[in-house]
Design a protein around this motif. Structure first.
Motif, PDB file in Angstrom:
ATOM      1  N   UNK A 354     -11.491  -5.025   0.593  1.00  0.00           N
ATOM      2  CA  UNK A 354     -12.103  -5.210  -0.722  1.00  0.00           C
ATOM      3  C   UNK A 354     -11.078  -5.148  -1.833  1.00  0.00           C
ATOM      4  N   UNK A 355     -10.426  -3.977  -2.005  1.00  0.00           N
ATOM      5  CA  UNK A 355      -9.537  -3.845  -3.162  1.00  0.00           C
ATOM      6  C   UNK A 355      -8.207  -4.562  -2.977  1.00  0.00           C
ATOM      7  N   UNK A 364     -16.090 -11.129   0.484  1.00  0.00           N
ATOM      8  CA  UNK A 364     -16.692 -11.422  -0.814  1.00  0.00           C
ATOM      9  C   UNK A 364     -18.045 -10.728  -0.952  1.00  0.00           C
ATOM     10  N   UNK A 365     -18.878 -10.855   0.075  1.00  0.00           N
ATOM     11  CA  UNK A 365     -20.202 -10.232   0.037  1.00  0.00           C
ATOM     12  C   UNK A 365     -20.088  -8.710  -0.002  1.00  0.00           C
ATOM     13  N   UNK A 366     -19.160  -8.144   0.802  1.00  0.00           N
ATOM     14  CA  UNK A 366     -18.966  -6.695   0.810  1.00  0.00           C
ATOM     15  C   UNK A 366     -18.484  -6.207  -0.551  1.00  0.00           C
ATOM     16  N   UNK A 367     -17.584  -6.955  -1.176  1.00  0.00           N
ATOM     17  CA  UNK A 367     -17.074  -6.576  -2.504  1.00  0.00           C
ATOM     18  C   UNK A 367     -18.235  -6.419  -3.496  1.00  0.00           C
ATOM     19  N   UNK A 368     -19.153  -7.368  -3.475  1.00  0.00           N
ATOM     20  CA  UNK A 368     -20.255  -7.334  -4.434  1.00  0.00           C
ATOM     21  C   UNK A 368     -21.278  -6.261  -4.077  1.00  0.00           C
ATOM     22  N   UNK A 416     -10.694  -5.746  -6.509  1.00  0.00           N
ATOM     23  CA  UNK A 416      -9.960  -6.777  -5.807  1.00  0.00           C
ATOM     24  C   UNK A 416     -10.311  -8.204  -6.198  1.00  0.00           C
ATOM     25  N   UNK A 417      -9.429  -9.125  -5.764  1.00  0.00           N
ATOM     26  CA  UNK A 417      -9.642 -10.573  -5.885  1.00  0.00           C
ATOM     27  C   UNK A 417      -9.876 -11.005  -7.327  1.00  0.00           C
TER      28      UNK A 417
END
Length: 609
Positions: A354-355, A364-368, A416-417
């Motif tokens: 994530x980070x 992407x889904x986990x980040x959100x 992240x990202x």
């Protein structure tokens, strides 16, 4: 010094491209707000959750200091009117303002590296720290200056390293530009011990820090006079045994973190009684529960140590943050001086990838999803933490129970990202959560370049029209039927009474969302949007027509939309501060061994921090 050397502490700065607000014309398309009633909007796109805003409901003050950064780009700082800029990171733990040199710790072979830009005879007046402060003053940002508690700073501007190959023998890795400087690990993988801290450093205690703050107040005035307003009590001291093990090989205990906090905090307050301090500045989840000593011992011993860590056991089983806050309260009661103003804890989501910026669909889904760890007591963290975090309610509870009146800060975080729209959407969600949950101060670590998507997340709050228009300062009640799909944040702006409503579509698909604003009646609102349709600009869209307080919005996948209802159109009462979202009773927290892939010392790894 060679131009091939690693960065010297500031993130790379890129030229800001002019932000142009694009006025959408012609047919309403993917990147537009659908100007119609809610029923028509729903019929033209996939159904999204209903969103409701009630300006007459619960209201609270949103701190402007939640929109800060670390080492922000000057052009972005100026454009955003950035409220706070932090001088922080591992290299600031051992920065000597007298010779403008920092030790880069485990990030870069424990080397003393002088900062560039000034001749020795110009110091300390032309130091990098002073230039940082002066740029902040010129651009209207408040500086957070990190001061050392570790007890050591570089002895001179000469290159020196904590683990000389000549002195301590062959090592697993060495600096290609300075081959005598090693990483302090033998070729067999054993850590070198017994090295001499004076190879690189000289002692630096309360007198050193007090002298520095006195110097800064003489040069720039006290905090009350417009000088440096904030001082951070070091940086992640519960990791000194990793990051600065050449001078501090043993983890910091409960008593050490308390006593150095007392001594340095008192020195700061004596030099500038109007300055504010932040501490203990831990690295993350285990920082709330364990001292540095316990983290070191349990990482080495494993097993049952995590259930009954020895340093905590010697303090009646009281988790570290509770004990620390009680001790800071006791100091104020005994001495009449508050030496801790902000309870500060860093936060990097620990879900895999994530980070550190992974950008595959699963990450992407986990980040959100991971933004829920900031507030939701029912969300079980999808990492080695494996339990509900509810970070902001938990930090608030710690303060209320142990040292009421202490403010809350997160001076490092990153989801992240930030060079992708997915990262920008997560960042916008995080900023909205910070405001809704009553956080007092936050500074993003490793901020985006001005033309990165992550910078547009900040623009949606601080300059969405390219002319300085901002999200409001008085939070109002706003709810979404499904915040995993669409989150919503709303606030009233003092300048003109406008109601700003920010919606974040966290799904990959376009959604038709019915928006109801209590008391709005029939009114025309402006709308602005950022997303994948044009990652280089925020678009101004056709006006939104509300009928009896209702309108339909079409939100593209991965997008951030701001609806601005003119002042007086939706009534409300003056703010009561603070009034963050109430949460359920928090479950007990458990300390755990960090997973190898996301060990805390990896946060911010690499030269320059």
């Amino acid at each position: 010094m060679s131009s091939q050397r690693p960065p010297r502490g500031h993130p790379a700065r890129r030229r800001l491209r002019l932000l142009v607000s694009l006025v959408a014309v012609g047919a309403v398309g993917l990147g537009s707000v659908l100007v119609t009633d809610a029923d028509t909007a729903t019929a033209q796109a996939a159904d999204g959750p209903a969103v409701t805003v009630d300006p007459g409901g619960e209201r609270w003050s949103i701190s402007p200091d939640i929109y800060g950064m670390n080492f922000a780009d000057a052009s972005l700082k100026e454009e955003l009117g950035l409220p706070v800029n932090r001088w922080g990171g591992n290299a600031t733990t051992r920065f000597n303002y007298l010779n403008d040199t920092s030790n880069r710790a485990s990030d870069w072979f424990f080397e003393n590296i002088p900062n560039e830009g000034a001749e020795p005879e110009e110091l300390p007046d032309a130091s990098s720290a002073n230039r940082f402060i002066e740029e902040d003053l010129a651009l209207g940002a408040q500086t957070i200056m990190t001061v050392p508690l570790v007890g050591w700073v570089p002895k001179s501007r000469e290159l020196a390293c904590g683990f000389s190959v000549e002195k301590y023998g062959p090592q697993e890795s060495t600096d290609q530009w300075a081959p005598d400087c090693g990483n302090g690990i033998t070729p067999e993988g054993e850590r070198i011990t017994g090295n001499d801290p004076t190879d690189t450093s000289v002692p630096a205690g309360p007198e050193f820090v007090g002298g520095w703050v006195e110097y800064l107040t003489e040069r720039y005035g006290t905090a009350a006079e417009g000088g440096v307003p904030f001082y951070s009590l070091d940086n992640e001291p519960d990791l000194w045994h990793e990051t600065h093990r050449d001078v501090h090989p043993t983890g910091a205990s409960y008593e050490e973190l308390r006593d150095t906090g007392y001594e340095i905090g008192a020195a700061i307050k004596e030099a500038d009684p109007t300055a504010l301090t932040l501490g203990p500045v831990g690295w993350g989840w285990n920082s709330l529960l364990l001292s540095g000593l316990d983290q070191q011992v349990c990482n080495e011993e494993g097993g049952d140590c995590w259930a009954n860590p020895p340093d905590r056991a010697e303090h009646d089983g009281v988790p570290f943050a509770d004990w620390y806050l009680r001790q800071m309260a006791a100091y104020e009661e005994a001495n009449g001086t508050r030496v801790l103003d902000y309870f500060d804890n860093h936060w990097y989501p620990q879900g895999e990838g994530v980070w550190n910026g992974d950008d595959d669909p699963e990450t992407q889904a986990l980040r959100l999803r991971s933004t829920r760890q900031l507030w939701d007591p029912e969300y079980v963290d999808e990492s080695w933490i494996g339990q509900p975090v509810a970070l902001l309610p938990r930090m608030r509870e710690l303060v209320e129970e142990n040292y009421p009146g202490t403010r809350l800060a997160i001076t490092e975080y990153n989801y992240g990202a930030l060079d992708t729209v997915n990262g920008a959407v997560a960042q916008a969600d995080v900023l909205g959560i910070f405001g809704r949950e009553g956080l007092d101060l936050a500074t993003l670590w490793a901020p985006p370049a001005p033309d990165d998507p992550g910078a547009y997340a900040f623009r949606m709050f601080l300059n969405y029209d390219g002319a300085g228009a901002r999200f409001g300062e008085t939070g109002v009640s706003a709810t979404s039927e499904d915040s995993d799909q669409v989150s919503v944040f709303a606030a009233e702006r003092a300048e003109d009474g406008a109601l700003t409503v920010l919606l974040v579509n966290k799904s990959t698909s376009p959604l038709s969302v019915p928006l109801t604003v209590a008391g709005a009646g029939d009114v025309t609102a402006e709308a602005y949007q950022y997303g994948e349709a044009d990652p280089s600009a925020i678009a101004q869209l056709p006006d939104v027509e509300f009928a009896d307080g209702a309108a339909g919005l079409e939100l593209p996948g991965y997008s951030i939309t701001q609806v601005v209802i003119p002042g007086g159109a939706a009534g409300g009462e003056p703010a009561s501060s603070p009034a963050p979202t109430a949460g359920a009773t928090l479950p007990p927290a458990e300390a755990l061994p960090p997973a190898e892939a996301v060990r805390p010392e990896a946060v911010g790894s690499g030269p320059g921090r």
